[in-house]
Design a protein around this motif. Sequence first.
Motif, PDB file in Angstrom:
ATOM      1  N   UNK A  32       0.809  -1.223   0.000  1.00 36.71           N
ATOM      2  CA  UNK A  32       0.000   0.000   0.000  1.00 36.71           C
ATOM      3  C   UNK A  32       0.840   1.270   0.000  1.00 36.71           C
ATOM      4  N   UNK A  33       2.171   1.114  -0.059  1.00 38.57           N
ATOM      5  CA  UNK A  33       3.040   2.281  -0.184  1.00 38.57           C
ATOM      6  C   UNK A  33       3.355   2.994   1.111  1.00 38.57           C
ATOM      7  N   UNK A  34       3.285   2.292   2.238  1.00 39.27           N
ATOM      8  CA  UNK A  34       3.542   2.944   3.518  1.00 39.27           C
ATOM      9  C   UNK A  34       4.971   3.457   3.617  1.00 39.27           C
ATOM     10  N   UNK A  35       5.942   2.667   3.166  1.00 37.35           N
ATOM     11  CA  UNK A  35       7.343   3.087   3.262  1.00 37.35           C
ATOM     12  C   UNK A  35       7.630   4.251   2.320  1.00 37.35           C
ATOM     13  N   UNK A  36       7.125   4.169   1.110  1.00 37.47           N
ATOM     14  CA  UNK A  36       7.316   5.256   0.151  1.00 37.47           C
ATOM     15  C   UNK A  36       6.687   6.547   0.658  1.00 37.47           C
ATOM     16  N   UNK A  37       5.573   6.436   1.390  1.00 36.74           N
ATOM     17  CA  UNK A  37       4.895   7.619   1.907  1.00 36.74           C
ATOM     18  C   UNK A  37       5.733   8.363   2.936  1.00 36.74           C
ATOM     19  N   UNK A  38       6.672   7.661   3.551  1.00 42.76           N
ATOM     20  CA  UNK A  38       7.526   8.281   4.562  1.00 42.76           C
ATOM     21  C   UNK A  38       8.866   8.737   4.000  1.00 42.76           C
ATOM     22  N   UNK A  39       9.046   8.614   2.693  1.00 41.84           N
ATOM     23  CA  UNK A  39      10.348   8.946   2.091  1.00 41.84           C
ATOM     24  C   UNK A  39      10.706  10.417   2.255  1.00 41.84           C
ATOM     25  N   UNK A  46      -2.358  10.034  11.453  1.00 39.21           N
ATOM     26  CA  UNK A  46      -3.398  10.687  10.657  1.00 39.21           C
ATOM     27  C   UNK A  46      -2.839  11.144   9.305  1.00 39.21           C
ATOM     28  N   UNK A  47      -1.674  11.783   9.318  1.00 46.89           N
ATOM     29  CA  UNK A  47      -1.077  12.259   8.069  1.00 46.89           C
ATOM     30  C   UNK A  47      -0.643  11.097   7.185  1.00 46.89           C
ATOM     31  N   UNK A  48      -0.143  10.053   7.808  1.00 45.89           N
ATOM     32  CA  UNK A  48       0.271   8.868   7.048  1.00 45.89           C
ATOM     33  C   UNK A  48      -0.955   8.214   6.406  1.00 45.89           C
ATOM     34  N   UNK A  49      -2.044   8.115   7.164  1.00 43.47           N
ATOM     35  CA  UNK A  49      -3.274   7.525   6.630  1.00 43.47           C
ATOM     36  C   UNK A  49      -3.773   8.317   5.428  1.00 43.47           C
ATOM     37  N   UNK A  50      -3.741   9.625   5.535  1.00 46.86           N
ATOM     38  CA  UNK A  50      -4.197  10.457   4.427  1.00 46.86           C
ATOM     39  C   UNK A  50      -3.317  10.256   3.188  1.00 46.86           C
ATOM     40  N   UNK A  53      -4.042   6.791   1.745  1.00 49.36           N
ATOM     41  CA  UNK A  53      -5.442   6.581   1.400  1.00 49.36           C
ATOM     42  C   UNK A  53      -6.090   5.427   2.131  1.00 49.36           C
ATOM     43  N   UNK A  54      -5.713   5.226   3.396  1.00 49.21           N
ATOM     44  CA  UNK A  54      -6.268   4.143   4.202  1.00 49.21           C
ATOM     45  C   UNK A  54      -6.788   4.702   5.526  1.00 49.21           C
ATOM     46  N   UNK A  55      -7.648   3.950   6.211  1.00 51.74           N
ATOM     47  CA  UNK A  55      -8.123   4.411   7.523  1.00 51.74           C
ATOM     48  C   UNK A  55      -6.961   4.606   8.495  1.00 51.74           C
ATOM     49  N   UNK A  56      -7.136   5.544   9.416  1.00 51.19           N
ATOM     50  CA  UNK A  56      -6.073   5.842  10.362  1.00 51.19           C
ATOM     51  C   UNK A  56      -5.695   4.629  11.200  1.00 51.19           C
ATOM     52  N   UNK A  57      -6.705   3.771  11.537  1.00 51.07           N
ATOM     53  CA  UNK A  57      -6.385   2.603  12.357  1.00 51.07           C
ATOM     54  C   UNK A  57      -5.439   1.647  11.622  1.00 51.07           C
ATOM     55  N   UNK A  58      -5.541   1.578  10.278  1.00 51.09           N
ATOM     56  CA  UNK A  58      -4.630   0.734   9.500  1.00 51.09           C
ATOM     57  C   UNK A  58      -3.224   1.322   9.528  1.00 51.09           C
ATOM     58  N   UNK A  59      -3.123   2.642   9.325  1.00 45.36           N
ATOM     59  CA  UNK A  59      -1.812   3.292   9.377  1.00 45.36           C
ATOM     60  C   UNK A  59      -1.174   3.099  10.740  1.00 45.36           C
ATOM     61  N   UNK A  60      -1.982   3.179  11.796  1.00 46.04           N
ATOM     62  CA  UNK A  60      -1.446   3.035  13.153  1.00 46.04           C
ATOM     63  C   UNK A  60      -0.969   1.611  13.397  1.00 46.04           C
TER      64      UNK A  60
END
Length: 328
Positions: A32-39, A46-50, A53-60
């Motif tokens: 889902x691109x979590x690592x790329x989102x933090x590049x 909340x910002x990571x979830x946005x 494009x996933x719910x905040x609970x998934x990002x957490x």
Amino acid sequence: MTGSTRAASPDRIVDIAVGYMAAKQLFAASRIGLFAALADGPLDAAALAAKIGKPEKIARILGDTMSSLGLLSRVEGRYELGADAAAYLAGGGLDLSPFLTFLETISYPHWLQFEHTVDTGEPGKLDVEGARWDTFLSGVMTYNALHARMLAAAFDYAPYEKLLDLGGLSSEFAVEAMRANEKLHTTFVFDPRSVEPVTRAVADAGFGERSTVVGEPTTEARPSGEFDLVMVNHVVHRFGAGENGEILRRARAAAVPGATLLLLDFFLDDDAVQRPLDALHAGEYLVIDGTVVYPEAEVRAWLADAGWRPVDRLTLPGSPRVLVAKAE
């Protein structure tokens, strides 16, 4: 107490037993691109979830899990890439995402047949039809690219001029060698089906004029020349003992006295503690297609019989090991 003075604890058993939970969350985070989102820098949940494009609970959940495993750091609720994730999962270097996709969509489901393999000694039925073949190939070649880079960091190619790459699956090893040594010329002797892709890959890397690609089945190949460096990468586990002995004898026949052999594969060792990565791949190879991770002692015996004298063993991070031998 058995085998040690350490007090008994369930931690090791539980950590191993729930290991699939960590793997599945790693696969999901990569997909889902979590690592790329933090590049570009740290983000809170909340910002990571946005951004993904996933719910905040998934990002957490994924952020907390990846930080607990050391791939991210978590400071005051903000997640930041660790060095390993930045280098290999977020576009900072060799991207291992295709390898993780292979593990998630091909290898992991296939392991559900491991009970059958244990009970019968037979591999499972591997489904690589249609687009799954592309996923399989991309993952395997990405993992080979990692092996090639780790080998180039561990071995000095500078003294050599003529390289024989015999029976391998990827041009990446020789490409890294030629990148490190501008005097080096490589002769690839690969399966005929690999001639076109290897020729193209070497040309794309800019080393077409320093390479020769020959198509011969590995068990029939009789390379000729006076090579001072020989690579046999990911060959041993694919063939039987007799075939491997003959492959190594033919490799020796093409090498000058004193030449160096790099024999890369996973091995079962006789060390005080077996390296986990090799033992785990023994199961992977068996359940995938019935191929064999051999005991290192057996492989060393083949080398000696073929006229190669083992002189070293390189342990490559996240990759196979390499037996280094000299031509007698």
